[in-house]
Design a protein around this motif. Sequence first.
Motif, PDB file in Angstrom:
ATOM      1  N   ALA A 194      10.949   7.276  -3.871  1.00 36.12           N
ATOM      2  CA  ALA A 194       9.998   6.101  -3.921  1.00 36.12           C
ATOM      3  C   ALA A 194      10.346   4.742  -4.484  1.00 36.12           C
ATOM      4  O   ALA A 194      10.617   4.942  -5.618  1.00 36.12           O
ATOM      5  CB  ALA A 194       8.415   6.494  -4.282  1.00 36.12           C
ATOM      6  N   LYS A 218       9.574   0.558  -4.507  1.00 34.28           N
ATOM      7  CA  LYS A 218       8.634  -0.435  -4.211  1.00 34.28           C
ATOM      8  C   LYS A 218       9.682  -1.620  -3.980  1.00 34.28           C
ATOM      9  O   LYS A 218       9.119  -2.331  -2.577  1.00 34.28           O
ATOM     10  CB  LYS A 218       7.689  -0.918  -5.374  1.00 34.28           C
ATOM     11  CG  LYS A 218       6.924  -2.160  -5.173  1.00 34.28           C
ATOM     12  CD  LYS A 218       5.995  -2.492  -6.147  1.00 34.28           C
ATOM     13  CE  LYS A 218       5.105  -3.617  -5.960  1.00 34.28           C
ATOM     14  NZ  LYS A 218       4.236  -3.937  -7.346  1.00 34.28           N
ATOM     15  N   ALA A 243       7.086   2.481  -1.128  1.00 37.92           N
ATOM     16  CA  ALA A 243       6.115   2.537  -1.732  1.00 37.92           C
ATOM     17  C   ALA A 243       5.765   1.951  -2.851  1.00 37.92           C
ATOM     18  O   ALA A 243       6.716   1.929  -3.737  1.00 37.92           O
ATOM     19  CB  ALA A 243       5.418   4.053  -1.524  1.00 37.92           C
ATOM     20  N   PRO A 263       1.561   6.858  -1.272  1.00 40.25           N
ATOM     21  CA  PRO A 263       1.044   7.462  -0.010  1.00 40.25           C
ATOM     22  C   PRO A 263       1.200   9.004   0.146  1.00 40.25           C
ATOM     23  O   PRO A 263       1.661   9.608   1.060  1.00 40.25           O
ATOM     24  CB  PRO A 263       1.791   6.847   0.886  1.00 40.25           C
ATOM     25  CG  PRO A 263       3.451   6.715   0.351  1.00 40.25           C
ATOM     26  CD  PRO A 263       3.034   6.207  -1.102  1.00 40.25           C
ATOM     27  N   ARG A 310       7.115   4.539   5.477  1.00 40.75           N
ATOM     28  CA  ARG A 310       6.307   3.381   4.736  1.00 40.75           C
ATOM     29  C   ARG A 310       5.019   3.935   4.577  1.00 40.75           C
ATOM     30  O   ARG A 310       4.579   4.780   5.411  1.00 40.75           O
ATOM     31  CB  ARG A 310       6.517   2.138   5.595  1.00 40.75           C
ATOM     32  CG  ARG A 310       8.067   1.684   5.797  1.00 40.75           C
ATOM     33  CD  ARG A 310       7.789   0.612   6.565  1.00 40.75           C
ATOM     34  NE  ARG A 310       9.114  -0.038   6.679  1.00 40.75           N
ATOM     35  CZ  ARG A 310       9.963  -0.926   5.941  1.00 40.75           C
ATOM     36  NH1 ARG A 310       9.298  -1.296   4.977  1.00 40.75           N
ATOM     37  NH2 ARG A 310      11.220  -1.135   6.065  1.00 40.75           N
TER      38      ARG A 310
END
Length: 274
Positions: free
Chosen positions: A51, A53, A76, A82, A274
């Motif tokens: 993951a 960002k 994420a 998520p 996403r």
Amino acid sequence: MDSAIQQLIKRNKTMKTDSPYDRGDIHINKNDKVLEIGPGHNPTYRSNVIAEKFIDTNYHRCGDVKIYPHQTFVHADGEKLPFKDKEFDYVICNQVLEHVEHPEAFVKELCRVARRGYIETPSLLGEYLFPKKSHKWVILDIDNKLVFYEKNKMPGNYENDYGELFLNYLPFQSLPYKLLWLTEGDITLNRYEWKDEVEILVNPEDEYYSSFFLNKWNWEMVEKLYPRRSALTEMKKMIQALFYILKNKFKSRFSNHRNPVTLSEYIKTHEVVR
């Protein structure tokens, strides 16, 4: 619920379980589903899901995002993951928490989505030696709590970066330094393996904790962070560290792992979640 019962439950909760050498020394079982958050250019091969960002800037890392072909990539925010509750058996968060805006929310998400995990950050002394402008927090492991203090509230010079020496030169040129890095790793790093939950403090006003960030360290404070060890324990730690170095050299020489690919290469054959 009665407050006394709540406190008893909290005391019975497992928190910090170990201080591994690094990501290669953590306790992951063969069938564990593993999430890694924010590995940037250096993902852990064992991770199943990555993951990230920030995918359009390297401000918070040293190079472009990379992923191994067998991994699933998810775009994420670590503060709003998520994933379902306890979807993962283990979560790796290596050199990330010093960057985040809201440590409480981030750590809460780690504990929500995984049963166990590993956190690594620079320590206070590590931040002095190899500071980064993208680091918002200075962090210490005190009483098995991760204590965060905002860097711009601290005294000291965080402009001189000696990372070329301590991160890029000595670890590859000096065996004594490698042994020091493993046997006294907590001098420059916080290495925190946990189960169930992680206890943190952010900008503590309590003088006991804040003094480690704001005051000159005295002998008592040094012994609190780095307790004395017997000569036998010292010898055992040196032998174990040397064995770990040799084991890793052997593994790297005979590893058949495929190399990670860049994000642009990855999305040619994979879908980004996403």
